[in-house]
Design a protein around this motif. Structure first.
Motif, PDB file in Angstrom:
ATOM      1  N   ALA A 227      23.646 -19.978 -10.986  1.00  0.00           N
ATOM      2  CA  ALA A 227      23.801 -20.190  -9.551  1.00  0.00           C
ATOM      3  C   ALA A 227      23.270 -21.565  -9.143  1.00  0.00           C
ATOM      4  O   ALA A 227      23.869 -22.256  -8.308  1.00  0.00           O
ATOM      5  CB  ALA A 227      23.083 -19.087  -8.779  1.00  0.00           C
TER       6      ALA A 227
ATOM      7  N   GLY B 235      21.541 -15.785 -15.037  1.00  0.00           N
ATOM      8  CA  GLY B 235      22.070 -15.661 -13.691  1.00  0.00           C
ATOM      9  C   GLY B 235      21.599 -16.707 -12.710  1.00  0.00           C
ATOM     10  O   GLY B 235      22.408 -17.464 -12.149  1.00  0.00           O
TER      11      GLY B 235
ATOM     12  N   VAL C 172      31.952 -20.388  -7.315  1.00  0.00           N
ATOM     13  CA  VAL C 172      31.697 -19.331  -8.297  1.00  0.00           C
ATOM     14  C   VAL C 172      32.954 -18.472  -8.388  1.00  0.00           C
ATOM     15  O   VAL C 172      33.460 -18.001  -7.364  1.00  0.00           O
ATOM     16  CB  VAL C 172      30.497 -18.447  -7.880  1.00  0.00           C
ATOM     17  CG1 VAL C 172      30.275 -17.335  -8.905  1.00  0.00           C
ATOM     18  CG2 VAL C 172      29.237 -19.291  -7.726  1.00  0.00           C
TER      19      VAL C 172
ATOM     20  N   LYS D  82      29.034  -9.611 -13.952  1.00  0.00           N
ATOM     21  CA  LYS D  82      27.585  -9.809 -14.018  1.00  0.00           C
ATOM     22  C   LYS D  82      26.850  -8.516 -13.699  1.00  0.00           C
ATOM     23  O   LYS D  82      25.866  -8.165 -14.366  1.00  0.00           O
ATOM     24  CB  LYS D  82      27.164 -10.910 -13.040  1.00  0.00           C
ATOM     25  CG  LYS D  82      25.690 -11.323 -13.181  1.00  0.00           C
ATOM     26  CD  LYS D  82      25.439 -12.018 -14.496  1.00  0.00           C
ATOM     27  CE  LYS D  82      24.005 -12.479 -14.657  1.00  0.00           C
ATOM     28  NZ  LYS D  82      23.776 -13.154 -15.948  1.00  0.00           N
TER      29      LYS D  82
ATOM     30  N   GLN E 110      22.717 -14.182  -8.793  1.00  0.00           N
ATOM     31  CA  GLN E 110      24.078 -14.633  -9.062  1.00  0.00           C
ATOM     32  C   GLN E 110      25.105 -13.791  -8.304  1.00  0.00           C
ATOM     33  O   GLN E 110      26.124 -14.315  -7.836  1.00  0.00           O
ATOM     34  CB  GLN E 110      24.375 -14.589 -10.561  1.00  0.00           C
ATOM     35  CG  GLN E 110      25.628 -15.376 -10.947  1.00  0.00           C
ATOM     36  CD  GLN E 110      25.792 -15.530 -12.450  1.00  0.00           C
ATOM     37  OE1 GLN E 110      25.069 -14.916 -13.233  1.00  0.00           O
ATOM     38  NE2 GLN E 110      26.740 -16.350 -12.860  1.00  0.00           N
TER      39      GLN E 110
END
Length: 589
Positions: free
Chosen positions: A106, A102, A117, A125, A147
Motif C-alpha cells: 500500500a 500488505g 490498486v 488478499k 491493504q
C-alpha cells in the motif's frame, strides 16, 4: 444535495470530511470481514483438525486462565503448510502483488503508482491472509487490513473521478484507518496514516480525513467485537526512577529491531533467489514454521493471547519442549525466524503484530533480568512488556509517534508514556535508516508523489513581473501619524518611503516612529535591499527573509514600482504548481 461526482469540486475540508466517513465505513466493514474470516479458518483448521486451543487477549474475550491443548499435535506443520499452499495458489494465480505483508504494498502504491490498486487484490488478499494466519502461520492481521482498506479507498476515488493526488490520499487514509480499526486504536491509526509513508517525515494532508475515518471504522468494529483495549487496561503506576532501565530497554529493542529487519529480508531475498515454483515456496515456509511451532507453539498466528499472559506473568500457562526460562529468552528470536519464513516465503500476512510480539518478549526478558537484579525497583515486568512493544516496533517501522499512541491505546497504559517515549526514541536512533517497510522513503522530498514540488525549481523560474504589485508607500514629507495609520491598515511593520518623483529613498520602521512626531523622512533607513521585475520569486522571498518583512520593494532605475507581498507571491506559486502537475498528467496520459 452534492452528488458523489461533485466531491472533486468541494473545498478540502468538506470533501475529506465526506471521504473520511466513507473510508471509515470501508475500514470498519473490511476489518470485521477479515477478523471473522480468520476466526472461521482457525476454527476449521486449528480447532477442528488439530484440536488446538490458543489463548486470546482480554479485549477479544480471552482469559488469564489458560490450558494449552492439542489433540493431534503432530499435524501442526502440515496444517500450516496447507495454509501456505492455499494462500500461494490464490496469490500467484490471481494477484501476485497480494503476497507479503500488505502495508508495504500500500505504501508503494502511494509513492510509485499514484495510489492505484487493482480491484482483484482486495478479495485475494483477504482470503489468502485468512488462510495464512488462520492455519497458524506467524503473521499479523494489520497489514492485510491496511491493504484491503487502501485498495477499496483507491477504487472509491476512481469511481468518484477524483484526481491522482486525492487517490493517493485515500490510500494513505485507508492504511491508517484499517490498522487503527483492527487494533482498536483510532488515534494511533490516524497518526499512522501520515507517519507510515516516510522514515523521517509526515504527510499532513491525510491527518484530518484519517481522524474521521479511524473514528468511524473503530465505532463500527467495536460495536460488534467490543471496545475493550486488546490487551486490557494496565493498572500499574509509573516510577521515574526506572527511566534509565527503560532507556536500556530502548537500546536492546533497537538492536532487536535491526535483527528483525535483517533476518526478515534475508529470508525474503533468499526465497526470491531460489529457483522453485512460487506456488511451492509458501508451502515450504509454512512447513518450516510449523516445525518450529512443534518446539514453541507460541509463535503461531498473531500471538496476542501469549502477550497478555506474559504481561500478567502467567508463566505456567506457556507450553514448550524447553524449560520456561529458556523459552522466554528464545521466543523473540524464534518469532523473528517463524515470521520471516511465513511471510518471506510468499505467504500473506502482516509484520506489525509479530513485531509487537517480539517487542513484548524482549521487554519481558529485560524486565525479568531487572527484577532479579533490583526486585524492589522492578516488582513487575508488565511495564517492560508494554514499553518493549512500543520501542521495538516503533523503531523498526520508523513510526515512533503512531506506535507509541497505538500501544498506549491497546494497553490502557497512559501512565507509562514518559518511559515509552524515551525507549522508542533510543530505538529509533539505533535502527537508523533501516525499516521493516522497504517502500518507505526518507522524506516528502524523495517521494515521487511530491517530485513536482521539489525537483522543479519553481521559485527560481517565476518572475516578480508575474505577480501583483501593491501601491503601498509614503512620501518623505508624510506625517508620522499618517504613516503609522497606513502601516496598521496594511498590517505592515515597515513601509517604503519615496520622494515627490517616486524615487525610492528607503524604509521607515514602526519601532523607530512610534511616539515620534514630524515628517517620516527623518526616520528613513537607507540602503535596504530591493528586487526588480525580472528578479525571481526565490530572490524576492530571500529579500523578505533578510529584511524580516512580509513584503519586498520592487525598484528599477531608482523608482519604486510597487511592493510585492508574500501572499501575492504564494498565490502565483500555487497557480504555477497546479499548471505543472496538470502538464505532467497530460504528458503521461
Amino acid at each position: 444535495m452534492t452528488s458523489l461526482r461533485d466531491l472533486r469540486s468541494l473545498p478540502y475540508l468538506e470533501k475529506w470530511l465526506i471521504m473520511g466517513v466513507i473510508l471509515g465505513i470501508v475500514a470498519g466493514l473490511s476489518s470485521l470481514t477479515f477478523y471473522f474470516a480468520i476466526r472461521g479458518v482457525e476454527y476449521f483448521l486449528l480447532e477442528s483438525v488439530i484440536g488446538l486451543t490458543v489463548p486470546r487477549p482480554l479485549g477479544e474475550g480471552g482469559s488469564l486462565i489458560f490450558q494449552f491443548h492439542a489433540t493431534r499435535y503432530y499435524l501442526i506443520p502440515f496444517v500450516v503448510a496447507a495454509g501456505g499452499a492455499i494462500s500461494g495458489l490464490l496469490v500467484y494465480s490471481l494477484a501476485p502483488e497480494a503476497e507479503g505483508h500488505g502495508t508495504d504494498a500500500a505504501i508503494s502504491a502511494y509513492h510509485y503508482r499514484e495510489g492505484k490498486v487493482r480491484w482483484r487484490v482486495i478479495p485475494i488478499k483477504l482470503i489468502a491472509s485468512a488462510f495464512t494466519i488462520g492455519s497458524g502461520g506467524s503473521a499479523g492481521r494489520e497489514g492485510p487490513t491496511a491493504q484491503l482498506s487502501a485498495g477499496i479507498g483507491s477504487m472509491i476515488a476512481d469511481l468518484m473521478g477524483l484526481t491522482p493526488e486525492d487517490r493517493r490520499r485515500a490510500v494513505a487514509v485507508g492504511i491508517g484507518a484499517g490498522i487503527g480499526t483492527i487494533f482498536k486504536t483510532p488515534i494511533g491509526g490516524a497518526i499512522l496514516a501520515a507517519e507510515i509513508l516516510y522514515k523521517r517525515d509526515l504527510e499532513p494532508d491525510v491527518i484530518f480525513p484519517a481522524l474521521v475515518a479511524s473514528a468511524v471504522g473503530y465505532s463500527i468494529f467495536g460495536s460488534i467485537v467490543g471496545f475493550t483495549p486488546i490487551f486490557g487496561n494496565y493498572t500499574g503506576s509509573f516510577d521515574p526512577i526506572r527511566l534509565p532501565l527503560y532507556a536500556i530497554l530502548g537500546l536492546i529493542a533497537g538492536l532487536m529491531g535491526l535483527f528483525y529487519i535483517k533476518t526478515f529480508y534475508g529470508v525474503h531475498d533468499t526465497f526470491k533467489r531460489v529457483r522453485l515454483s512460487p506456488y511451492l515456496k509458501p508451502v515450504i515456509g509454512g512447513l518450516l514454521t510449523g516445525t518450529i511451532a512443534l518446539l514453541a507453539p507460541e509463535v503461531m498466528a498473531t500471538g496476542y493471547g501469549w502477550i497478555n499472559l506474559l504481561e500478567y506473568e502467567k508463566f505456567t500457562e506457556f507450553y514448550s519442549l524447553l524449560p520456561v526460562l529458556y523459552l522466554l529468552v528464545l521466543l523473540p528470536f524464534i518469532k523473528v525466524l517463524a515470521t520471516s519464513l511465513t511471510i518471506g516465503s510468499g505467504g500473506s500476512g502482516g509484520v506489525f503484530a509479530p513485531g509487537m510480539f517480539i517487542g513484548a518478549f524482549v521487554g519481558g526478558d529485560v524486565g525479568l533480568l531487572f527484577h532479579f537484579l533490583f526486585p524492589q525497583l522492578v516488582p513487575s515486568i508488565a511495564p517492560f512488556v508494554i514499553i518493549g512493544m512500543v520501542s521495538m516496533f516503533g523503531g523498526a517501522a520508523k513510526a515512533p509517534l503512531s506506535v507509541l499512541i497505538m500501544v498506549t491505546e491497546m494497553t490502557g497504559s497512559l501512565q507509562l508514556l514518559p518511559g515509552a517515549m524515551i525507549a522508542v526514541a533510543i530505538s529509533y536512533l539505533v535502527t537508523g535508516n533501516q525499516s521493516i517497510y522497504r517502500s518507505q522513503v526518507p522524506t516528502r522530498r524523495e517521494s515521487p508523489a511530491h517530485a513536482s514540488e521539489y525537483e522543479q525549481a519553481l521559485l527560481a523560474k517565476i518572475k516578480v513581473a508575474q505577480c501583483k504589485l501593491r501601491d503601498i508607500k509614503v512620501s518623505a514629507i508624510s506625517p508620522v501619524e499618517e504613516t503609522i495609520s497606513i502601516m496598521m491598515r496594511n498590517n505592515f511593520f515597515s513601509i517604503p518611503v519615496v520622494d515627490n518623483d517616486d524615487n525610492f529613498l528607503g524604509v521607515a520602521y514602526m519601532r523607530d516612529i512610534l511616539g515620534k512626531s514630524g515628517d517620516v523622512g527623518k526616520f528613513v533607513v537607507r540602503g535596504v535591499q530591493t528586487v526588480m521585475r525580472q528578479s525571481s520569486l526565490e530572490e524576492a522571498l530571500e529579500t523578505m527573509s533578510r529584511t524580516k518583512a512580509r513584503w519586498a520593494p520592487v525598484v528599477e532605475k531608482g523608482k519604486l514600482l510597487g511592493v510585492l507581498i508574500m501572499e501575492d507571491a504564494m498565490e502565483v506559486y500555487r497557480e504555477e504548481l497546479v499548471k505543472l502537475k496538470v502538464g505532467e498528467r497530460m504528458s503521461e496520459g
